[in-house]
Design a protein around this motif. Structure first.
Motif, PDB file in Angstrom:
ATOM      1  N   THR A   1       0.834  -1.205   0.000  1.00 21.82           N
ATOM      2  CA  THR A   1       0.000   0.000   0.000  1.00 21.82           C
ATOM      3  C   THR A   1       0.867   1.252   0.000  1.00 21.82           C
ATOM      4  OG1 THR A   1      -0.090  -0.128   2.414  1.00 21.82           O
ATOM      5  CG2 THR A   1      -1.924  -1.108   1.198  1.00 21.82           C
ATOM      6  N   LYS A   2       2.167   1.027   0.164  1.00 22.53           N
ATOM      7  CA  LYS A   2       3.098   2.156   0.137  1.00 22.53           C
ATOM      8  C   LYS A   2       4.500   1.635  -0.130  1.00 22.53           C
ATOM      9  CE  LYS A   2       5.048   5.744   3.161  1.00 22.53           C
ATOM     10  NZ  LYS A   2       5.101   6.285   4.530  1.00 22.53           N
ATOM     11  N   SER A   3       5.262   2.370  -0.919  1.00 21.70           N
ATOM     12  CA  SER A   3       6.692   2.095  -1.035  1.00 21.70           C
ATOM     13  C   SER A   3       7.403   3.429  -1.121  1.00 21.70           C
ATOM     14  CB  SER A   3       6.997   1.226  -2.256  1.00 21.70           C
ATOM     15  OG  SER A   3       7.075   2.003  -3.427  1.00 21.70           O
ATOM     16  N   ASP A   4       8.516   3.514  -0.438  1.00 17.11           N
ATOM     17  CA  ASP A   4       9.261   4.773  -0.401  1.00 17.11           C
ATOM     18  C   ASP A   4      10.745   4.429  -0.384  1.00 17.11           C
ATOM     19  OD1 ASP A   4      10.228   7.276  -0.037  1.00 17.11           O
ATOM     20  OD2 ASP A   4       9.272   7.660   1.900  1.00 17.11           O
ATOM     21  N   PHE A   5      11.416   4.703  -1.490  1.00 18.04           N
ATOM     22  CA  PHE A   5      12.848   4.414  -1.579  1.00 18.04           C
ATOM     23  C   PHE A   5      13.607   5.724  -1.423  1.00 18.04           C
ATOM     24  CE2 PHE A   5      10.691   1.037  -3.811  1.00 18.04           C
ATOM     25  CZ  PHE A   5      11.335  -0.103  -3.342  1.00 18.04           C
TER      26      PHE A   5
ATOM     27  N   GLY B   1      23.071  -1.782   9.528  1.00 21.21           N
ATOM     28  CA  GLY B   1      21.715  -1.783   8.977  1.00 21.21           C
ATOM     29  C   GLY B   1      20.780  -2.766   9.674  1.00 21.21           C
ATOM     30  N   ARG B   2      19.496  -2.512   9.526  1.00 21.12           N
ATOM     31  CA  ARG B   2      18.497  -3.448  10.057  1.00 21.12           C
ATOM     32  C   ARG B   2      17.145  -3.119   9.437  1.00 21.12           C
ATOM     33  NH1 ARG B   2      18.459   0.651  13.985  1.00 21.12           N
ATOM     34  NH2 ARG B   2      16.342   1.251  14.584  1.00 21.12           N
ATOM     35  N   TRP B   3      16.229  -4.063   9.563  1.00 20.25           N
ATOM     36  CA  TRP B   3      14.841  -3.827   9.173  1.00 20.25           C
ATOM     37  C   TRP B   3      13.973  -3.915  10.431  1.00 20.25           C
ATOM     38  CZ3 TRP B   3      12.417  -2.680   4.515  1.00 20.25           C
ATOM     39  CH2 TRP B   3      13.225  -2.704   3.378  1.00 20.25           C
ATOM     40  N   ASP B   4      13.069  -2.965  10.591  1.00 21.46           N
ATOM     41  CA  ASP B   4      12.117  -2.987  11.702  1.00 21.46           C
ATOM     42  C   ASP B   4      10.713  -3.066  11.130  1.00 21.46           C
ATOM     43  OD1 ASP B   4      14.207  -2.661  13.493  1.00 21.46           O
ATOM     44  OD2 ASP B   4      13.990  -0.472  13.537  1.00 21.46           O
ATOM     45  N   VAL B   5       9.813  -3.685  11.885  1.00 19.46           N
ATOM     46  CA  VAL B   5       8.418  -3.786  11.445  1.00 19.46           C
ATOM     47  C   VAL B   5       7.506  -3.113  12.476  1.00 19.46           C
ATOM     48  CG1 VAL B   5       6.512  -5.388  10.994  1.00 19.46           C
ATOM     49  CG2 VAL B   5       8.792  -5.899  10.107  1.00 19.46           C
ATOM     50  N   TYR B   6       6.586  -2.293  11.985  1.00 24.36           N
ATOM     51  CA  TYR B   6       5.657  -1.573  12.849  1.00 24.36           C
ATOM     52  C   TYR B   6       4.219  -1.838  12.409  1.00 24.36           C
ATOM     53  CZ  TYR B   6       9.690   1.202  14.360  1.00 24.36           C
ATOM     54  OH  TYR B   6      10.899   1.595  14.869  1.00 24.36           O
TER      55      TYR B   6
ATOM     56  N   GLU C   1       2.114   3.446  13.631  1.00 21.87           N
ATOM     57  CA  GLU C   1       2.907   3.399  14.862  1.00 21.87           C
ATOM     58  C   GLU C   1       4.138   4.303  14.727  1.00 21.87           C
ATOM     59  OE1 GLU C   1       4.099  -0.570  15.793  1.00 21.87           O
ATOM     60  OE2 GLU C   1       5.138  -0.003  17.651  1.00 21.87           O
ATOM     61  N   ARG C   2       4.491   4.962  15.813  1.00 25.30           N
ATOM     62  CA  ARG C   2       5.628   5.891  15.773  1.00 25.30           C
ATOM     63  C   ARG C   2       6.945   5.111  15.681  1.00 25.30           C
ATOM     64  NH1 ARG C   2       6.479  11.244  17.697  1.00 25.30           N
ATOM     65  NH2 ARG C   2       8.626  11.589  18.375  1.00 25.30           N
ATOM     66  N   TRP C   3       7.809   5.512  14.726  1.00 24.44           N
ATOM     67  CA  TRP C   3       9.095   4.825  14.564  1.00 24.44           C
ATOM     68  C   TRP C   3      10.006   5.138  15.743  1.00 24.44           C
ATOM     69  CZ3 TRP C   3      10.199   6.671   8.853  1.00 24.44           C
ATOM     70  CH2 TRP C   3       9.295   6.026   7.995  1.00 24.44           C
ATOM     71  N   ARG C   4      10.779   4.153  16.144  1.00 30.61           N
ATOM     72  CA  ARG C   4      11.736   4.365  17.230  1.00 30.61           C
ATOM     73  C   ARG C   4      13.130   4.656  16.663  1.00 30.61           C
ATOM     74  NH1 ARG C   4       8.418   0.285  18.569  1.00 30.61           N
ATOM     75  NH2 ARG C   4       9.850  -1.279  17.728  1.00 30.61           N
ATOM     76  N   THR C   5      13.173   5.221  15.505  1.00 33.12           N
ATOM     77  CA  THR C   5      14.447   5.558  14.873  1.00 33.12           C
ATOM     78  C   THR C   5      14.255   6.865  14.104  1.00 33.12           C
ATOM     79  OG1 THR C   5      16.259   4.545  13.616  1.00 33.12           O
ATOM     80  CG2 THR C   5      14.076   4.368  12.676  1.00 33.12           C
TER      81      THR C   5
ATOM     82  N   ASN D   1       1.981  -2.620   3.941  1.00 34.32           N
ATOM     83  CA  ASN D   1       0.716  -3.169   3.455  1.00 34.32           C
ATOM     84  C   ASN D   1      -0.377  -2.808   4.462  1.00 34.32           C
ATOM     85  OD1 ASN D   1       0.926  -5.103   5.563  1.00 34.32           O
ATOM     86  ND2 ASN D   1       2.102  -6.478   4.234  1.00 34.32           N
ATOM     87  N   ASP D   2      -1.533  -3.427   4.352  1.00 35.40           N
ATOM     88  CA  ASP D   2      -2.647  -3.044   5.232  1.00 35.40           C
ATOM     89  C   ASP D   2      -2.359  -3.308   6.704  1.00 35.40           C
ATOM     90  OD1 ASP D   2      -4.280  -2.062   3.276  1.00 35.40           O
ATOM     91  OD2 ASP D   2      -5.189  -4.021   2.828  1.00 35.40           O
ATOM     92  N   SER D   3      -1.468  -4.239   6.995  1.00 33.62           N
ATOM     93  CA  SER D   3      -1.266  -4.670   8.381  1.00 33.62           C
ATOM     94  C   SER D   3       0.078  -4.280   8.980  1.00 33.62           C
ATOM     95  CB  SER D   3      -1.395  -6.202   8.479  1.00 33.62           C
ATOM     96  OG  SER D   3      -2.606  -6.636   7.897  1.00 33.62           O
ATOM     97  N   PHE D   4       1.079  -4.057   8.127  1.00 37.06           N
ATOM     98  CA  PHE D   4       2.433  -3.813   8.639  1.00 37.06           C
ATOM     99  C   PHE D   4       3.139  -2.723   7.844  1.00 37.06           C
ATOM    100  CE2 PHE D   4       1.561  -8.330   9.477  1.00 37.06           C
ATOM    101  CZ  PHE D   4       1.746  -8.367  10.852  1.00 37.06           C
ATOM    102  N   GLU D   5       4.120  -2.140   8.526  1.00 35.19           N
ATOM    103  CA  GLU D   5       5.003  -1.189   7.862  1.00 35.19           C
ATOM    104  C   GLU D   5       6.439  -1.614   8.168  1.00 35.19           C
ATOM    105  OE1 GLU D   5       4.746   3.494   7.164  1.00 35.19           O
ATOM    106  OE2 GLU D   5       5.017   2.962   9.259  1.00 35.19           O
ATOM    107  N   ALA D   6       7.196  -1.963   7.134  1.00 35.03           N
ATOM    108  CA  ALA D   6       8.593  -2.378   7.320  1.00 35.03           C
ATOM    109  C   ALA D   6       9.491  -1.232   6.894  1.00 35.03           C
ATOM    110  CB  ALA D   6       8.882  -3.618   6.485  1.00 35.03           C
ATOM    111  N   ILE D   7      10.461  -0.914   7.756  1.00 34.44           N
ATOM    112  CA  ILE D   7      11.389   0.157   7.396  1.00 34.44           C
ATOM    113  C   ILE D   7      12.821  -0.380   7.428  1.00 34.44           C
ATOM    114  CG2 ILE D   7       9.854   1.972   8.263  1.00 34.44           C
ATOM    115  CD1 ILE D   7      11.779   2.305  10.647  1.00 34.44           C
TER     116      ILE D   7
END
Ligand SMILES: [Zn+2]
Length: 274
Positions: free
Chosen positions: A24-28, A70-75, A79-83, A94-100
């Motif tokens: 539902t979103k992509s941001d490079f 580097g790392r990947w986090d899932v929210y 949800e407010r990012w902790r980085t 997607n509808d349920s998760f946001e991976a950064i």
């Protein structure tokens, strides 16, 4: 630096949250991919290959490498990012998760059919389906004069071994990091130990290579000056790797449990004289 088991766990986490769902979103947030928008496309799969992470979206592969930090986090969505946002290089939601993807050392996107150009040079992966220890042994023996401590970290031989597993494996097998590959008495055992240690840790959040009775997670890694658990000799360190990354390339070893190579070459000379 993240080792193969860290990347394996990251891939499993992203696979569970992204695969099978439309983005539902992509941001490079890197210049070469800044105009790319994968919104609406499904994530087909997420896989690790050694320290490389491959996120397949439609017919494209998002290739990342965690490098040093580097790392990947899932929210959850919103949800407010902790980085800090400026550390984020990639967002896939997607509808349920946001991976950064945070502080990624490498981020690029190319057609999946070209994946072999990005990771085809890598040796067998202990955490992969096509693990072949004999092939690893053959690849390592192609450069028999290379110190075993460097050969183990050459990702063309086997992939996923970093500084921690190099030091711990060589301590467990009682081999000095400078011993030439061709002189190692049981190369197959070292390769098997890499496999076992990575598998033992692939489901753990805190890596540990020592038995449960020991509270310290490692035998020698970052234990410079502290006594060896087996013989009480102070653990030593030495730079062994590309000079620009000395701090991350230190090899740790016990000088008593892992005797320096070449000793055998000097002592027989005396024996001959007798
Ligand atoms: Zn020792």
């Amino acid at each position: 630096m993240p080792e193969g088991d860290t990347v394996f766990r990251t891939a499993r986490m992203l696979d569970a949250t992204l695969t099978g769902h439309q983005l539902t979103k992509s941001d490079f947030r890197v210049p070469q991919c800044a105009t790319l928008d994968l919104t609406g496309y499904p994530v087909e799969s997420v896989a690790s290959r050694g320290k490389h992470l491959l996120i397949r979206v439609a017919d494209l592969t998002v290739h990342t490498h965690l490098m040093m930090d580097g790392r990947w986090d899932v929210y959850a969505p919103g949800e407010r990012w902790r980085t800090p946002a400026h550390k984020v290089r990639c967002v896939l939601a997607n509808d349920s998760f946001e991976a950064i993807g945070v502080d990624l050392g490498l981020l690029r996107v190319f057609p999946t059919r070209l994946e072999h150009k990005a990771v085809g040079h890598l040796g067998p992966d202990p955490l992969g389906h096509a693990w072949d220890p004999e092939e690893v042994r053959e690849r390592m023996l192609m450069r028999p004069d290379l110190p075993i401590g460097l050969s183990l970290m050459d990702q063309r031989n086997l992939t996923g071994i970093g500084n921690i597993y190099r030091s711990e494996t060589l301590f467990i097998t009682k081999v000095h990091p400078l011993m030439p590959v061709g002189a190692v008495p049981d190369l197959a055992r070292i390769i098997e130990r890499c496999f076992l240690l990575l598998h033992a840790n692939k489901d753990r959040n805190r890596r540990k290579t020592t038995p449960t009775e020991l509270t310290d997670p490692y035998w020698v890694y970052q234990r410079t000056g502290r006594p060896c658990y087996l013989c009480h000799t102070p653990i030593e360190q030495m730079p062994l790797g590309p000079p620009e990354k000395d701090q991350e390339r230190l090899a740790f070893f016990c000088p008593t449990c892992q005797p320096v190579p070449y000793r055998e070459q000097t002592e027989p000379a005396a024996a001959t004289a007798v």
